[in-house]
Design an enzyme around this catalytic site. Sequence first.
Site, short mmCIF file in Angstrom:
data_model
loop_
_atom_site.label_atom_id
_atom_site.label_comp_id
_atom_site.label_asym_id
_atom_site.label_seq_id
_atom_site.Cartn_x
_atom_site.Cartn_y
_atom_site.Cartn_z
N ASP A 172 46.05 23.27 54.08
CA ASP A 172 45.27 24.05 55.05
C ASP A 172 43.78 23.76 54.87
O ASP A 172 43.31 23.49 53.75
CB ASP A 172 45.51 25.55 54.84
CG ASP A 172 46.94 25.96 55.14
OD1 ASP A 172 47.65 25.17 55.81
OD2 ASP A 172 47.34 27.06 54.71
N ARG A 173 43.05 23.85 55.95
CA ARG A 173 41.63 23.51 55.93
C ARG A 173 40.82 24.27 54.86
O ARG A 173 39.99 23.68 54.16
CB ARG A 173 41.03 23.73 57.31
CG ARG A 173 39.59 23.24 57.44
CD ARG A 173 39.16 23.10 58.88
NE ARG A 173 37.92 22.33 58.94
CZ ARG A 173 37.41 21.82 60.05
NH1 ARG A 173 38.03 21.97 61.19
NH2 ARG A 173 36.29 21.11 60.02
#
Length: 233
Positions: A69-70
């Site tokens: 995830d970012r």
Amino acid sequence: MSKKIISNKNNLQVLHEDNHIIVINKRAGDIVQGDKTGDKPLSDIVKDYIKHKYDKPGNVYLGVVHRLDRPTTGLVLFAKTSKALPRLNKLFAEKKAKKTYWALVKEQPPKTTDTLTHWLIKNPRNNKSTAYSEDISGSKQAILHYKLIKKLDNFYLLEIDLETGRHHQIRCQLSKIGCPIKGDLKYGFDRSNKDASISLHARTLKFIHPVKKEHISITAPLPKDTLWQACEG
């Protein structure tokens, strides 16, 4: 177990590299693959690094094996050859690659060690998953194992092993038991981290090299943050 950073050019932390694979310690905010934001993804940054380092003409091959995830930090593995990619994909599909995560939570979990089993449904409209205690229509089973490995002044450090790989699984399941990850507003933490990260770090990766057949074990250094650094003491 490798902790040495091979290269830190342009803030790209290369932890391991050979002819067939490259492992990066991802920063918070980097996206692994391109998305609708149009921001330059980590995959393109790594391609630029390879092209420059080896003075390669034309397009550089790079295969994305898995994602983070970012706002998450830590290990990301890429394939540098078309020979390595399908073999790595097979390793991950067969769960023969072992990924371990560290997470910081404010609330003490109900048990010092436990297996969490939920059923998750992803809502693409808000890019969020919801965990349920029983199987419902459209849900996917999610299983993880955690243990409490350190108590800090105001937070708890958990080590997490995934048995399944669902959308936002660790974030969603920890939130479900009342332990949202530090900085994770989407899943119930009360305030964001200053750098918009969440305190979830892909800490270690162990697998068999897709070509050399050697055992590979890599550990990603923790973010240079006072709280994370306290976890190593």
